[in-house]
Write a protein that holds these residues in place. Structure first.
Motif, PDB file in Angstrom:
ATOM      1  N   LEU A   1       0.820  -1.202   0.000  1.00 47.19           N
ATOM      2  CA  LEU A   1       0.000   0.000   0.000  1.00 47.19           C
ATOM      3  C   LEU A   1       0.862   1.262   0.000  1.00 47.19           C
TER       4      LEU A   1
ATOM      5  N   HIS B   1      -3.408   2.516  -4.619  1.00 50.35           N
ATOM      6  CA  HIS B   1      -4.735   3.081  -4.393  1.00 50.35           C
ATOM      7  C   HIS B   1      -5.603   2.967  -5.638  1.00 50.35           C
TER       8      HIS B   1
ATOM      9  N   LEU C   1      -7.019  -0.574  -5.752  1.00 51.05           N
ATOM     10  CA  LEU C   1      -8.124  -0.715  -4.800  1.00 51.05           C
ATOM     11  C   LEU C   1      -9.394  -0.075  -5.355  1.00 51.05           C
TER      12      LEU C   1
ATOM     13  N   GLU D   1       2.828  -5.885   5.676  1.00 49.97           N
ATOM     14  CA  GLU D   1       1.599  -5.289   5.157  1.00 49.97           C
ATOM     15  C   GLU D   1       0.509  -6.310   4.847  1.00 49.97           C
TER      16      GLU D   1
ATOM     17  N   ALA E   1      -2.851  -5.439   6.371  1.00 49.84           N
ATOM     18  CA  ALA E   1      -3.352  -4.155   5.881  1.00 49.84           C
ATOM     19  C   ALA E   1      -3.873  -4.271   4.447  1.00 49.84           C
TER      20      ALA E   1
ATOM     21  N   GLU F   1      -7.207  -6.207   4.512  1.00 45.32           N
ATOM     22  CA  GLU F   1      -8.277  -5.381   5.063  1.00 45.32           C
ATOM     23  C   GLU F   1      -8.733  -4.329   4.055  1.00 45.32           C
ATOM     24  N   SER F   2      -7.780  -3.643   3.412  1.00 48.89           N
ATOM     25  CA  SER F   2      -8.126  -2.602   2.443  1.00 48.89           C
ATOM     26  C   SER F   2      -8.859  -3.177   1.241  1.00 48.89           C
TER      27      SER F   2
ATOM     28  N   ASP G   1     -12.431  -4.058   2.239  1.00 54.52           N
ATOM     29  CA  ASP G   1     -13.244  -2.842   2.320  1.00 54.52           C
ATOM     30  C   ASP G   1     -13.653  -2.358   0.928  1.00 54.52           C
ATOM     31  N   ALA G   2     -12.795  -2.634  -0.066  1.00 48.94           N
ATOM     32  CA  ALA G   2     -13.076  -2.203  -1.435  1.00 48.94           C
ATOM     33  C   ALA G   2     -14.014  -3.155  -2.166  1.00 48.94           C
TER      34      ALA G   2
ATOM     35  N   TYR H   1     -11.233 -10.549   8.642  1.00 54.29           N
ATOM     36  CA  TYR H   1     -11.838  -9.620   7.687  1.00 54.29           C
ATOM     37  C   TYR H   1     -12.990 -10.228   6.891  1.00 54.29           C
TER      38      TYR H   1
END
Length: 362
Positions: free
Chosen positions: A198, A214, A217, A245, A248, A251-252, A255-256, A333
């Motif tokens: 990330l 980004h 994502l 990472e 992270a 999780e990201s 969420d996406a 997650y």
């Protein structure tokens, strides 16, 4: 081999293992008169070159027990993304080209790939199974914007209702949402995004011409909202570089809208090992020795172990810890227990008509 080159993952032209002769540039102190003796001569940046290739066949098959697909199609040779760790780099050695800079600057576009795919799908006795599109090199690397070969392949697969899976690091895949969305309704497509970090600065060094983290994502969210099943691959895991990472990234991505997840340990076959060592010395010299020591601990004391069942995950305490962290992250997650979604439907396949010099009456 040299200093970092802007926009490239390699620093030089590492010879392939089949080269008979090897040349090496040496400064002999002479100058051609264009610059004073004390003036530094700046070499031009290597430019991307693409040649047309007419493939005799496009479907590659494998029986590897640790790979989830049995057949794949690669629209290009070489990859402009320039990932320093790419396991496909040694394939350029078969072309008498360097797995280093040549792999990311001298590319081949299989201009007849869609036509050839249609011909192979029309063969009597062909049994449909999910085709992995763009496995050896990314099907959505930057040159796809011009050549559109991946788009042509998807059109054939959509027409014949053939299942396909894709993995990419490029948001260019959003261009083909019209095809992907329609195929998703029939359970004919799945997409995974490889997200290695990330951290924009680290990603730019590891994967200089891939989409920024980004942006990947955002593409996951876009595809997910349009009904396309999307997953994330944390690949490769590089000890003491991006391993921290893992949670992270998962999780990201979740969420996406990612619905599945996986990971692959760094693989260093053949010429990839010296190329990656050079990358470490160029960008992370203080960590280089520690990184390679940890990798060798998971690879039986070597840079790489190609044994089925071990090559993707490694072995030993560090590998066990990584697997445990991944399993906990899936649960935390809300990913499926095995990290994947249901398979695709090969039962809807409609073979294309074989090409005929007489054309068609109906």
């Amino acid at each position: 081999m040299g200093d970092a080159i802007k926009g490239r993952g390699s620093t030089g032209y590492l010879p392939g293992r089949y080269e008979v002769t090897v040349s090496q540039a040496v400064d002999d102190g002479w100058h051609d008169g264009r610059a004073d003796a004390d003036e530094e001569i700046v070499e031009p940046l290597p430019r991307t070159q693409v040649r047309e290739e007419f493939a005799r066949s496009v479907i590659s098959r494998n029986k590897s027990p640790d790979i989830a697909f049995s057949q794949s199609v690669n629209p290009y040779r070489g990859c402009e993304h320039g990932c320093s760790y790419c396991f496909a780099r040694p394939s350029h050695a078969y072309l008498n080209l360097s797995p280093g800079l040549d792999f990311e600057t001298k590319l081949s576009a299989k201009v007849n790939a869609a036509e050839q795919l249609r011909r192979e799908l029309a063969k009597p006795g062909y049994k449909p199974a999910t085709i992995a599109l763009g496995i050896n090199t990314d099907a959505y690397q930057p040159i796809e914007r011009k050549w559109r070969i991946t788009r042509q392949l998807l059109e054939v697969l959509a027409e014949t209702k053939h299942p396909v899976s894709l993995i990419t690091k490029n948001a260019l895949i959003e261009r083909d949402l019209d095809l992907l969305e329609a195929m998703a309704r029939d359970r004919l497509v799945s997409v995974h995004f490889s997200v290695t970090s990330l951290d924009n600065h680290l990603a730019a060094k590891l994967e200089p011409r891939a989409s920024a983290p980004h942006r990947r994502l955002k593409a996951i969210r876009t595809l997910s909202e349009r009904g396309v099943p999307v997953g994330v691959m944390f690949a490769p895991v590089i000890p003491w570089v991006n391993d921290k990472e893992l949670e992270a990234v998962l999780e990201s991505a979740r969420d996406a809208g990612a619905r599945s997840a996986g990971y692959v340990l760094l693989r260093l076959p053949w010429e990839v090992a010296p190329l990656f060592r050079d990358w470490l010395q160029t960008h992370l010299p203080q960590r280089a020795e520690h990184v390679m020591s940890t990798i060798q601990q998971m690879r039986g004391g070597r840079d790489y172990d190609s044994t089925f069942g071990k090559r993707q995950t490694g072995e030993g305490p560090y590998a066990d810890l990584l697997a445990h962290r991944f399993a906990l992250a899936l649960k935390r997650y809300g990913y499926p227990a095995r990290g994947s979604f249901p398979g695709l439907d090969a039962g809807k396949f409609v073979p294309p008509r074989p090409p005929s010099p007489q054309g068609e009456l109906f």
